[in-house]
Design a protein around this motif. Structure first.
Motif, mmCIF file in Angstrom:
data_model
loop_
_atom_site.group_PDB
_atom_site.id
_atom_site.type_symbol
_atom_site.label_atom_id
_atom_site.label_comp_id
_atom_site.label_asym_id
_atom_site.label_seq_id
_atom_site.Cartn_x
_atom_site.Cartn_y
_atom_site.Cartn_z
ATOM 1 N N PHE A 173 20.602 -126.483 8.438
ATOM 2 C CA PHE A 173 19.963 -125.207 8.280
ATOM 3 C C PHE A 173 19.170 -125.113 9.773
ATOM 4 O O PHE A 173 18.543 -124.041 10.077
ATOM 5 N N LEU A 174 18.879 -126.259 10.385
ATOM 6 C CA LEU A 174 18.324 -126.090 11.821
ATOM 7 C C LEU A 174 19.180 -125.603 12.930
ATOM 8 O O LEU A 174 18.780 -124.857 13.769
ATOM 9 N N ASN A 175 20.752 -126.096 12.892
ATOM 10 C CA ASN A 175 21.324 -125.535 13.664
ATOM 11 C C ASN A 175 22.310 -124.576 13.329
ATOM 12 O O ASN A 175 23.278 -123.929 14.099
ATOM 13 N N MET A 176 22.522 -124.148 12.094
ATOM 14 C CA MET A 176 23.017 -122.873 11.550
ATOM 15 C C MET A 176 24.405 -122.943 11.812
ATOM 16 O O MET A 176 24.779 -122.029 12.554
ATOM 17 N N ASN A 177 25.070 -123.906 11.268
ATOM 18 C CA ASN A 177 26.703 -123.941 11.556
ATOM 19 C C ASN A 177 27.182 -123.126 10.166
ATOM 20 O O ASN A 177 26.854 -123.325 9.034
ATOM 21 N N ILE A 178 27.625 -121.884 10.527
ATOM 22 C CA ILE A 178 27.958 -120.725 9.508
ATOM 23 C C ILE A 178 29.404 -120.467 9.476
ATOM 24 O O ILE A 178 29.895 -120.552 10.600
ATOM 25 N N PHE A 179 29.983 -120.518 8.279
ATOM 26 C CA PHE A 179 31.213 -120.323 7.878
ATOM 27 C C PHE A 179 31.363 -119.167 6.838
ATOM 28 O O PHE A 179 30.491 -119.038 5.960
ATOM 29 N N TYR A 180 32.368 -118.220 6.974
ATOM 30 C CA TYR A 180 32.753 -117.274 6.182
ATOM 31 C C TYR A 180 34.276 -117.658 5.259
ATOM 32 O O TYR A 180 35.193 -117.845 5.825
ATOM 33 N N LEU A 181 33.917 -117.743 4.217
ATOM 34 C CA LEU A 181 35.092 -118.017 3.281
ATOM 35 C C LEU A 181 35.694 -116.978 2.445
ATOM 36 O O LEU A 181 34.666 -115.921 1.708
ATOM 37 N N GLU A 182 36.843 -116.536 2.196
ATOM 38 C CA GLU A 182 37.219 -115.408 1.541
ATOM 39 C C GLU A 182 38.429 -115.741 0.473
ATOM 40 O O GLU A 182 39.595 -116.273 1.094
ATOM 41 N N ILE A 183 38.584 -115.623 -0.723
ATOM 42 C CA ILE A 183 39.549 -115.882 -1.591
ATOM 43 C C ILE A 183 40.806 -114.911 -1.031
ATOM 44 O O ILE A 183 40.323 -113.688 -1.281
ATOM 45 N N LEU A 184 41.807 -115.151 -0.769
ATOM 46 C CA LEU A 184 42.941 -113.948 -0.142
ATOM 47 C C LEU A 184 43.829 -113.775 -1.442
ATOM 48 O O LEU A 184 44.354 -112.815 -1.400
ATOM 49 N N LYS A 185 44.260 -114.909 -2.339
ATOM 50 C CA LYS A 185 45.159 -114.614 -3.506
ATOM 51 C C LYS A 185 45.196 -115.642 -4.461
ATOM 52 O O LYS A 185 45.023 -116.727 -3.952
ATOM 53 N N GLU A 186 45.586 -115.416 -5.491
ATOM 54 C CA GLU A 186 45.879 -116.495 -6.462
ATOM 55 C C GLU A 186 47.278 -116.788 -6.445
ATOM 56 O O GLU A 186 47.916 -116.115 -6.019
ATOM 57 N N VAL A 187 47.339 -118.085 -6.375
ATOM 58 C CA VAL A 187 48.867 -118.764 -6.280
ATOM 59 C C VAL A 187 49.329 -119.968 -7.227
ATOM 60 O O VAL A 187 48.486 -120.284 -7.946
ATOM 61 N N GLU A 188 50.547 -120.182 -7.122
ATOM 62 C CA GLU A 188 50.892 -121.500 -8.118
ATOM 63 C C GLU A 188 50.986 -122.545 -7.188
ATOM 64 O O GLU A 188 51.191 -122.603 -6.026
ATOM 65 N N ILE A 189 50.474 -123.516 -7.589
ATOM 66 C CA ILE A 189 50.064 -124.888 -7.052
ATOM 67 C C ILE A 189 50.875 -125.965 -7.678
ATOM 68 O O ILE A 189 50.780 -125.872 -8.972
ATOM 69 N N GLU A 190 51.257 -127.211 -6.903
ATOM 70 C CA GLU A 190 51.412 -128.536 -7.675
ATOM 71 C C GLU A 190 50.499 -128.692 -8.468
ATOM 72 O O GLU A 190 49.229 -128.845 -8.082
#
Length: 160
Positions: free
Chosen positions: A102-119
């Motif tokens: 929070f002092l250096n504020m490394n910021i990232f944007y996350l977005e769910i693109l789609k639902e998928v089948e995974i192993e």
């Protein structure tokens, strides 16, 4: 055997294009994503971090925290290890902000693109990756080193 997962894109808040697309099991929680981001973006794991629910304008909403820093009202606090992707997705949350240090504020944007089948045994799998992330601390250290080298070089030139 397959299970449900989500494809997520995480974009670093930098001038360069830096992102990772990954698939993750819906059974995972935000703590799993936190550890993944710490590892893949070379962030300091000792710094405080939080996720925030967001919207189409990337406004900062309700916090999902790593640890409790508010000792008064523990009942309304959401913790990373207690909020699961399947629940956030079911509630319609598709965008999140992640802040590390929070002092250096490394910021990232996350977005769910789609639902998928995974192993079934697949927890997190990188699909695409572009760029290399430098934390604000790393950038400041490189600038300081550059200034030292520049000063040293200027001293050597004056000797000539």
């Amino acid at each position: 055997m397959n299970s449900k997962g989500l494809n997520i894109r995480v974009v670093a808040d930098t001038q360069e294009d830096i992102f990772i697309d990954f698939s993750i099991s819906k059974k995972c929680n935000f703590s799993d994503i936190h550890h993944f981001l710490i590892s893949k973006f070379n962030l300091n794991k000792l710094e405080l971090s939080s996720f925030y629910y967001s919207n189409v304008s990337w406004d900062k909403g309700e916090e999902i925290t790593l640890m409790n820093m508010n000792f008064e009202d523990e009942n309304n606090i959401k913790f990373m290890d207690m909020v699961f992707l399947k629940d956030a997705y079911k509630e319609g949350h598709l965008k999140f902000l992640y802040v590390n240090d929070f002092l250096n504020m490394n910021i990232f944007y996350l977005e769910i693109l789609k639902e998928v089948e995974i192993e079934d045994d697949e927890k997190i799998n990188i699909l695409h990756q572009l760029g290399k992330y430098e934390t604000n601390n790393q950038i400041l250290a490189l600038k300081a080193k550059h200034e030292e080298e520049k000063e040293s070089f200027e001293v050597e030139i004056k000797k000539l």
